[in-house]
Design a protein around this motif. Structure first.
Motif, PDB file in Angstrom:
ATOM      1  N   VAL A  66       0.851  -1.189   0.000  1.00 25.40           N
ATOM      2  CA  VAL A  66       0.000   0.000   0.000  1.00 25.40           C
ATOM      3  C   VAL A  66       0.889   1.241   0.000  1.00 25.40           C
ATOM      4  O   VAL A  66       1.881   1.310   0.725  1.00 25.40           O
ATOM      5  CB  VAL A  66      -0.935   0.028   1.230  1.00 25.40           C
ATOM      6  CG1 VAL A  66      -1.720   1.337   1.271  1.00 25.40           C
ATOM      7  CG2 VAL A  66      -1.891  -1.151   1.206  1.00 25.40           C
ATOM      8  N   SER A  67       0.552   2.208  -0.837  1.00 26.01           N
ATOM      9  CA  SER A  67       1.263   3.484  -0.888  1.00 26.01           C
ATOM     10  C   SER A  67       0.252   4.618  -0.873  1.00 26.01           C
ATOM     11  O   SER A  67      -0.878   4.474  -1.359  1.00 26.01           O
ATOM     12  CB  SER A  67       2.119   3.590  -2.160  1.00 26.01           C
ATOM     13  OG  SER A  67       3.097   2.578  -2.213  1.00 26.01           O
ATOM     14  N   VAL A  68       0.654   5.741  -0.302  1.00 26.12           N
ATOM     15  CA  VAL A  68      -0.200   6.929  -0.258  1.00 26.12           C
ATOM     16  C   VAL A  68       0.587   8.123  -0.784  1.00 26.12           C
ATOM     17  O   VAL A  68       1.733   8.349  -0.369  1.00 26.12           O
ATOM     18  CB  VAL A  68      -0.696   7.214   1.177  1.00 26.12           C
ATOM     19  CG1 VAL A  68      -1.306   8.605   1.270  1.00 26.12           C
ATOM     20  CG2 VAL A  68      -1.725   6.182   1.597  1.00 26.12           C
ATOM     21  N   ALA A  69      -0.034   8.857  -1.689  1.00 20.10           N
ATOM     22  CA  ALA A  69       0.551  10.107  -2.189  1.00 20.10           C
ATOM     23  C   ALA A  69      -0.313  11.268  -1.713  1.00 20.10           C
ATOM     24  O   ALA A  69      -1.547  11.203  -1.784  1.00 20.10           O
ATOM     25  CB  ALA A  69       0.620  10.087  -3.712  1.00 20.10           C
TER      26      ALA A  69
ATOM     27  N   GLU B 179       6.516   1.461  -8.942  1.00 23.32           N
ATOM     28  CA  GLU B 179       6.953   1.994 -10.236  1.00 23.32           C
ATOM     29  C   GLU B 179       5.798   2.663 -10.973  1.00 23.32           C
ATOM     30  O   GLU B 179       5.958   3.726 -11.587  1.00 23.32           O
ATOM     31  CB  GLU B 179       7.543   0.875 -11.091  1.00 23.32           C
ATOM     32  CG  GLU B 179       8.883   0.355 -10.579  1.00 23.32           C
ATOM     33  CD  GLU B 179       9.380  -0.838 -11.383  1.00 23.32           C
ATOM     34  OE1 GLU B 179       8.582  -1.358 -12.212  1.00 23.32           O
ATOM     35  OE2 GLU B 179      10.541  -1.250 -11.189  1.00 23.32           O
ATOM     36  N   LYS B 180       4.632   2.056 -10.886  1.00 20.48           N
ATOM     37  CA  LYS B 180       3.454   2.598 -11.562  1.00 20.48           C
ATOM     38  C   LYS B 180       3.048   3.945 -10.957  1.00 20.48           C
ATOM     39  O   LYS B 180       2.741   4.897 -11.683  1.00 20.48           O
ATOM     40  CB  LYS B 180       2.302   1.590 -11.451  1.00 20.48           C
ATOM     41  CG  LYS B 180       1.207   1.776 -12.488  1.00 20.48           C
ATOM     42  CD  LYS B 180       0.295   0.555 -12.521  1.00 20.48           C
ATOM     43  CE  LYS B 180      -0.673   0.655 -13.691  1.00 20.48           C
ATOM     44  NZ  LYS B 180      -1.516  -0.545 -13.835  1.00 20.48           N
ATOM     45  N   LEU B 181       3.042   4.024  -9.630  1.00 26.19           N
ATOM     46  CA  LEU B 181       2.689   5.280  -8.959  1.00 26.19           C
ATOM     47  C   LEU B 181       3.732   6.352  -9.237  1.00 26.19           C
ATOM     48  O   LEU B 181       3.385   7.511  -9.511  1.00 26.19           O
ATOM     49  CB  LEU B 181       2.560   5.038  -7.451  1.00 26.19           C
ATOM     50  CG  LEU B 181       2.242   6.277  -6.599  1.00 26.19           C
ATOM     51  CD1 LEU B 181       0.922   6.907  -7.025  1.00 26.19           C
ATOM     52  CD2 LEU B 181       2.208   5.902  -5.115  1.00 26.19           C
ATOM     53  N   THR B 182       5.006   5.978  -9.198  1.00 20.90           N
ATOM     54  CA  THR B 182       6.074   6.944  -9.463  1.00 20.90           C
ATOM     55  C   THR B 182       5.971   7.505 -10.877  1.00 20.90           C
ATOM     56  O   THR B 182       6.112   8.722 -11.090  1.00 20.90           O
ATOM     57  CB  THR B 182       7.447   6.282  -9.264  1.00 20.90           C
ATOM     58  OG1 THR B 182       7.560   5.828  -7.916  1.00 20.90           O
ATOM     59  CG2 THR B 182       8.574   7.266  -9.558  1.00 20.90           C
ATOM     60  N   ALA B 183       5.732   6.637 -11.847  1.00 25.46           N
ATOM     61  CA  ALA B 183       5.599   7.088 -13.235  1.00 25.46           C
ATOM     62  C   ALA B 183       4.423   8.045 -13.384  1.00 25.46           C
ATOM     63  O   ALA B 183       4.513   9.072 -14.081  1.00 25.46           O
ATOM     64  CB  ALA B 183       5.429   5.887 -14.158  1.00 25.46           C
ATOM     65  N   PHE B 184       3.314   7.732 -12.713  1.00 29.63           N
ATOM     66  CA  PHE B 184       2.138   8.603 -12.767  1.00 29.63           C
ATOM     67  C   PHE B 184       2.456   9.981 -12.192  1.00 29.63           C
ATOM     68  O   PHE B 184       2.145  11.021 -12.805  1.00 29.63           O
ATOM     69  CB  PHE B 184       0.984   7.956 -11.992  1.00 29.63           C
ATOM     70  CG  PHE B 184      -0.130   8.903 -11.652  1.00 29.63           C
ATOM     71  CD1 PHE B 184      -1.029   9.325 -12.624  1.00 29.63           C
ATOM     72  CD2 PHE B 184      -0.277   9.385 -10.358  1.00 29.63           C
ATOM     73  CE1 PHE B 184      -2.055  10.205 -12.309  1.00 29.63           C
ATOM     74  CE2 PHE B 184      -1.291  10.262 -10.028  1.00 29.63           C
ATOM     75  CZ  PHE B 184      -2.182  10.683 -11.013  1.00 29.63           C
TER      76      PHE B 184
END
Length: 436
Positions: free
Chosen positions: A277-280, A350-355
């Motif tokens: 789980v990650s939160v931005a 990686e997907k969240l970072t790219a977004f």
């Protein structure tokens, strides 16, 4: 959640305005709550709204209390001080004058209670965790309170299908902890998860922050059991994901708020718990950018997108000033909280970072931070989930929890700021962008 925090002397004007708002906007799922400073005696709801009249119901007698005392030995509450908490809603908005609280443990006991009350024409109000913000779980007059607090047994969990069966009084957080041991998660998540009951969640068709990912309870609930006012038990406790036999009666009870019957048990489909789980937490200049980010997040994050929340600067000021919470980013007119979860931590990150990099490059995001550690994630979520608590510090609070087309969503906040001008302590807008 659209909230107007008004000066105390505006109570009379604002209650009238709030009532009109409800009456004319049922079609957009409007609800309202009004609460006073808890340091003062909360006015009885029947006195606050003198136009409300009690229906043709009987008054409670000693014989009635004797009947319930024999049925529920040791689980009948009549002491006024013990009843105070159950007579008052969580926000301190509404207060009833019930003289009796009943705590059944089984569906059969609920059935006998309602059958008796129906025969005697005694008014009742079902109550779960009493965490609602619109006064629906407390008496308006002197209704008998039927609490599901002791109906807290987990019946079964099928870890292959993900089907959980439990009584209606189980606390949402306790259920989530229980299914977590089988790598499952509850399909809904609320700020009140530590106290709210699953039966109340169904009765109000609670959405919460996970609706974006898992949909509404109309899709997650496989079956339920309920007791009608007559005492008749309606058994719709299917545990099958697909059941085309006959009418889907359970759907009538989801969102019925106790008007059709009291939900006593539920079977619900629990999805797999995300392994990572990650939160931005992001800062934005306009609400239009918030909506653009939402559109891009659905496209780019797809299957790992769990939640998409927003707060305006007035909301951030509230939790900062009243709760001493700190924003992890610099000051902006709007803030966005995005949560992702999936089965492959490296891939998801990686997907969240790219977004985020793409949105930074396009100029939609001016500042932001990402958290993957549980404590930091909880701190960021605290900014959003403690909004109601923060607003209570200011005093009287008028809430309009509405569902609107997203293109028109924030216009309501701007319009209210113009309407009340400097008479309001603060007008704030925040909520689930994911479900409107």
């Amino acid at each position: 959640m659209f909230t107007t925090q008004l000066c105390r002397h505006l109570e009379r004007w604002s209650v009238g305005s709030a009532t009109r708002f409800i009456n004319h906007n049922r079609s957009v799922c409007t609800s309202v709550s009004v609460f006073a400073n808890k340091t003062k005696q909360i006015e009885l709801t029947r006195n606050r709204y003198p136009g409300l009249k009690k229906g043709p119901y009987s008054d409670l007698t000693g014989q009635d209390v004797d009947y319930f005392s024999k049925l529920l030995q040791g689980r009948v509450i009549t002491d006024a001080s013990d009843l105070e908490g159950s007579n008052t809603d969580w926000l301190g908005t509404c207060r009833g004058s019930s003289q009796l609280l009943l705590r059944p443990k089984t569906t059969d006991e609920v059935s006998k209670i309602l059958e008796y009350c129906n025969g005697r024409k005694l008014a009742v109000v079902p109550q779960g965790g009493n965490t609602g913000l619109v006064g629906g779980s407390v008496p308006v007059f002197d209704e008998i309170i039927i609490s599901t607090q002791l109906m807290n047994q987990i019946i079964s969990l099928d870890d292959i299908s993900g089907t959980l069966e439990c009584q209606a009084g189980c606390v949402l957080a306790a259920l989530d902890s229980y299914v977590s041991d089988s790598n499952l998660t509850m399909p809904l998540d609320l700020g009140a998860k530590g106290s709210c009951h699953i039966g109340g969640n169904l009765s109000t068709n609670a959405g919460g922050v996970r609706l974006l990912r898992y949909g509404s309870l109309h899709g997650s609930v496989l079956g339920l059991e309920a007791v009608l006012a007559s005492g008749e038990i309606v058994d719709c406790k299917s545990t099958l994901r697909k059941d085309n036999t006959g009418y889907d009666l359970k759907q009538l009870f989801i969102g019925s708020e106790g008007t059709l019957g009291i939900i006593t048990a539920v079977s619900i489909l629990c999805p797999q718990k995300p392994k990572s789980v990650s939160v931005a937490f992001l800062g934005c200049e306009t609400f239009e950018i918030v909506l653009s980010l939402f559109k891009e997040a659905k496209h780019s994050l797809g299957e790992i997108l769990l939640a998409f929340e927003f707060m305006d600067s007035a909301s951030m000021d509230t939790v900062r000033d009243n709760l001493n919470l700190t924003s992890p980013v610099s000051e902006f007119p709007f803030y966005v909280l995005i949560e992702t979860g999936g089965s492959d931590g490296k891939h998801d990150e990686e997907k969240l970072t790219a977004f985020l990099e793409n949105q930074m490059s396009s100029g939609l995001i001016a500042d932001g931070t990402v958290a993957t550690e549980s404590t930091k994630i909880a701190n960021i979520w605290g900014l959003r989930e403690r909004m109601a608590e923060g607003l209570m510090v200011d005093g009287y609070n008028y809430k309009y929890d509405v569902s609107l087309p997203l293109s028109k969503f924030y216009q309501l906040v701007d319009d209210m700021r113009v309407r009340v001008g400097d008479l309001a302590t603060r007008v704030v807008g925040y909520g689930h962008v994911g479900d409107g």
